[in-house]
Design a protein around this motif. Sequence first.
Motif, short mmCIF file in Angstrom:
data_model
loop_
_atom_site.label_atom_id
_atom_site.label_comp_id
_atom_site.label_asym_id
_atom_site.label_seq_id
_atom_site.Cartn_x
_atom_site.Cartn_y
_atom_site.Cartn_z
N MET A 159 42.42 37.51 32.29
CA MET A 159 43.34 38.65 32.30
C MET A 159 43.31 39.36 30.95
N THR A 169 42.06 43.19 36.78
CA THR A 169 43.15 42.53 36.05
C THR A 169 44.26 42.01 36.97
N SER A 219 39.94 41.12 30.40
CA SER A 219 39.86 42.31 31.24
C SER A 219 40.67 43.46 30.63
N MET A 220 41.86 43.15 30.15
CA MET A 220 42.71 44.18 29.54
C MET A 220 42.07 44.70 28.24
#
Length: 154
Positions: free
Chosen positions: A34, A19, A37-38
């Motif tokens: 991002m 991230t 990924s989170m």
Amino acid sequence: MAMYAMIAAATYQDTGFFTPLYHIAATFIEPEAMMTSMMKAGEGSTFYFSLGPAAVGAIVHMMVGAGYGMMFGIVAVLARLRGVMLIGSGIIWGAIVFALSAWIGLPLAASLFGGGDPIRDMASMVGYPTFLVEHLLYGAALGLLLAARPSARS
């Protein structure tokens, strides 16, 4: 610095190992990697990887680090810093880069390149203590690297 950020993201931040790279890449590209990924980290998949955004993030981060490093190198040579003074000065430089990045560089980059809140608020999103430690590690590594040069030992 980057490795610390990635380990922090994978462990106590629980946002995903890669991230930080995607976060940096969001300066220039959509923050989709991002966010994915989170989200995946929240579902238990810590190592979501997307090559393009990771490469963009790594390149941007290395170029910014190299720029700040060149500035420090020039000052270190002009001030004739050596040994422990060079390392200590590198750590202080890391704190200066933290402040410059958090309150000037990132908001400016967000405005210039359209990165929006993820870039403008990067330091607070990461957490100021983590962001500071990352930059202190950068400064220490920079000072150690410069101190290891033969001309810096004499």
